[in-house]
Design a protein around this motif. Structure first.
Motif, mmCIF file in Angstrom:
data_model
loop_
_atom_site.group_PDB
_atom_site.id
_atom_site.type_symbol
_atom_site.label_atom_id
_atom_site.label_comp_id
_atom_site.label_asym_id
_atom_site.label_seq_id
_atom_site.Cartn_x
_atom_site.Cartn_y
_atom_site.Cartn_z
ATOM 1 N N LEU A 1 0.318 -1.072 0.044
ATOM 2 C CA LEU A 1 -0.102 -0.713 -0.129
ATOM 3 C C LEU A 1 0.478 0.651 0.202
ATOM 4 C CD1 LEU A 1 -2.794 -0.978 2.002
ATOM 5 C CD2 LEU A 1 -2.643 -1.203 -0.146
ATOM 6 N N LEU A 2 2.688 1.563 0.704
ATOM 7 C CA LEU A 2 2.875 2.035 0.894
ATOM 8 C C LEU A 2 3.380 3.079 -1.446
ATOM 9 C CD1 LEU A 2 3.993 1.787 3.928
ATOM 10 C CD2 LEU A 2 3.155 3.756 3.085
ATOM 11 N N PRO A 3 4.108 3.869 -1.119
ATOM 12 C CA PRO A 3 4.711 4.576 -2.161
ATOM 13 C C PRO A 3 5.950 3.159 -2.210
ATOM 14 C CG PRO A 3 4.724 6.603 -1.133
ATOM 15 C CD PRO A 3 4.039 4.741 -0.171
ATOM 16 N N ARG A 4 6.647 3.042 -3.396
ATOM 17 C CA ARG A 4 7.380 2.300 -4.327
ATOM 18 C C ARG A 4 8.556 2.608 -3.433
ATOM 19 N NH1 ARG A 4 8.326 -0.119 -10.341
ATOM 20 N NH2 ARG A 4 10.003 -2.402 -9.571
ATOM 21 N N ALA A 5 9.047 3.823 -3.140
ATOM 22 C CA ALA A 5 10.053 3.775 -2.787
ATOM 23 C C ALA A 5 10.373 3.075 -0.630
ATOM 24 C CB ALA A 5 10.574 6.118 -2.120
ATOM 25 N N MET A 6 9.607 3.117 -0.521
ATOM 26 C CA MET A 6 9.342 2.558 0.745
ATOM 27 C C MET A 6 9.803 0.950 1.038
ATOM 28 S SD MET A 6 8.909 3.937 3.999
ATOM 29 C CE MET A 6 8.513 3.007 5.149
ATOM 30 N N GLY A 7 9.454 0.658 0.223
ATOM 31 C CA GLY A 7 10.283 -1.456 -0.215
ATOM 32 C C GLY A 7 11.328 -1.578 -0.899
ATOM 33 N N PRO A 8 11.901 -2.923 0.068
ATOM 34 C CA PRO A 8 10.778 -3.152 1.062
ATOM 35 C C PRO A 8 11.124 -3.276 2.183
ATOM 36 C CG PRO A 8 12.891 -4.292 0.837
ATOM 37 C CD PRO A 8 12.868 -3.050 -0.123
ATOM 38 N N VAL A 9 9.613 -3.433 2.863
ATOM 39 C CA VAL A 9 9.186 -3.628 4.172
ATOM 40 C C VAL A 9 9.162 -5.104 5.206
ATOM 41 C CG1 VAL A 9 7.437 -2.554 5.766
ATOM 42 C CG2 VAL A 9 7.780 -1.231 3.503
ATOM 43 N N ARG A 10 9.639 -4.488 6.631
ATOM 44 C CA ARG A 10 10.246 -5.121 7.165
ATOM 45 C C ARG A 10 10.191 -5.692 8.167
ATOM 46 N NH1 ARG A 10 17.180 -6.985 5.987
ATOM 47 N NH2 ARG A 10 16.252 -8.710 7.260
ATOM 48 N N PRO A 11 10.137 -6.191 9.170
ATOM 49 C CA PRO A 11 9.510 -6.225 10.523
ATOM 50 C C PRO A 11 10.990 -5.969 11.286
ATOM 51 C CG PRO A 11 8.551 -8.085 9.663
ATOM 52 C CD PRO A 11 9.732 -7.803 8.979
ATOM 53 N N VAL A 12 11.158 -5.320 12.325
ATOM 54 C CA VAL A 12 12.252 -5.106 13.490
ATOM 55 C C VAL A 12 11.999 -5.983 14.562
ATOM 56 C CG1 VAL A 12 13.758 -3.462 14.491
ATOM 57 C CG2 VAL A 12 12.128 -3.043 12.009
ATOM 58 N N ASP A 13 12.730 -7.061 15.042
ATOM 59 C CA ASP A 13 12.445 -7.618 15.656
ATOM 60 C C ASP A 13 12.619 -7.224 17.582
ATOM 61 O OD1 ASP A 13 14.875 -7.103 16.382
ATOM 62 O OD2 ASP A 13 16.349 -9.398 15.976
ATOM 63 N N ILE A 14 12.681 -5.251 17.670
ATOM 64 C CA ILE A 14 12.839 -4.789 18.893
ATOM 65 C C ILE A 14 11.553 -5.166 19.470
ATOM 66 C CG2 ILE A 14 12.380 -2.358 18.229
ATOM 67 C CD1 ILE A 14 15.016 -4.148 21.503
ATOM 68 N N ALA A 15 10.348 -5.053 18.787
ATOM 69 C CA ALA A 15 8.957 -4.645 19.161
ATOM 70 C C ALA A 15 7.868 -5.022 18.009
ATOM 71 C CB ALA A 15 8.303 -3.007 19.625
#
Length: 297
Positions: A147-161
């Protein structure tokens, strides 16, 4: 990049005044969202233990996603080939209701951030809850990347929270917060902060109506952080059910690059049925501490 102001009593501790000025307004407008952790490695001995536990959890998550899934029908899988549909222009697309399928979702290995001394992380969670949150993060990362603009990809989780993600490629790192945090009730309940413009802090706030009569605050905040350069971050927040939802994207404060999204981009995400399905799940089955509580080790 986060713009921070001093929190209310009971919220996270304020950051040092000498940090980036641009960190001053987004903490105020992202009330209840957890601050970005220190990226400097710390607590090495404990870190080794957490890393080992996190690796084991990632494997367990992959099994859960490839199989029936920990969350079942509450978190449907989108797309017909195992990949989330890549529709980069969120603002121009419609929001079809997703159809649950049994196709596995690709596992996105989380970005590891070592907790600061005394700080907790997802690796400290019980195994069942850790697996549940890993699956949720994996699903949410795919939806956000779609859903976000292409410049934000790739989106990854962060394991701190569970509320932490990051996007960007080519060396850019744009911190992303997707938080669904329970609101306190009774005497602990607090009124929403007013939506006001603060010109001296380069902060603009607009009230916007979302589907279902939900009123959201869309905030753009910027500041001169280093060498006269201005970097900008954006936030959308609103109440849903018993929770406050915060969706925020910050700039890369190392490269001094603003967030590659606008408030309208985040509002387009908030209007999408796929995003709101994630919100509804997290509101019904909370994964974060109640707003106003302090997260620690």
């Amino acid at each position: 990049m986060y713009v921070l102001l001093d929190p209310d009593p009971g919220d996270e501790p304020a950051r040092d005044d000498d940090e980036l000025l641009v960190r001053t307004a987004l903490e105020r407008v992202t009330d209840g969202a957890l601050p970005l952790p220190d990226l400097v490695p710390g607590a090495l001995v404990r870190g080794r233990r957490r890393r080992a536990r996190a690796r084991a959890a990632i494997g367990a998550t992959a099994t859960a996603i490839v199989g029936l899934g920990v969350l079942g029908a509450a978190l449907p899988v989108w797309g017909g080939d195992g990949e989330p549909a890549r529709a980069w222009s969120a603002a121009s697309q419609t929001s079809p209701v997703p159809t649950p399928t049994s196709v596995p979702v690709p596992v996105r290995p989380p970005v590891h951030i070592e907790p600061s001394p005394g700080e907790s992380s997802m690796a400290d969670l019980p195994s069942d809850e850790l697996s549940r949150q890993r699956v949720f993060q994996n699903e949410a990362a795919g939806v956000l990347e779609t859903l976000l603009p292409r410049a934000m990809g790739p989106v990854r989780p962060v394991d701190i929270a569970v509320s932490r993600y990051q996007g960007g490629a080519g060396g850019r790192v744009f911190p992303l917060t997707f938080s669904v945090r329970p609101l306190p009730t009774g005497k602990a309940a607090r009124a929403d902060r007013p939506c006001v413009d603060v010109a001296v802090k380069h902060l603009r706030c607009d009230e916007v109506s979302l589907p279902g009569g939900i009123m959201a605050q869309a905030v753009t905040a910027s500041g001169n952080a280093e060498g006269g350069k201005t970097i900008t971050g954006v936030t959308v927040r609103f109440r849903y059910g018993h929770s406050r939802v915060t969706l925020a994207v910050g700039g890369d404060d190392t490269a001094m690059v603003s967030a590659p999204v606008t408030a309208d981009d985040l509002l387009a995400v908030a209007r999408d049925a796929r995003f709101m399905e994630m919100v509804a799940y997290a509101d019904a089955r909370p994964m974060e501490a109640e707003e106003g509580s302090v997260r620690g080790g």
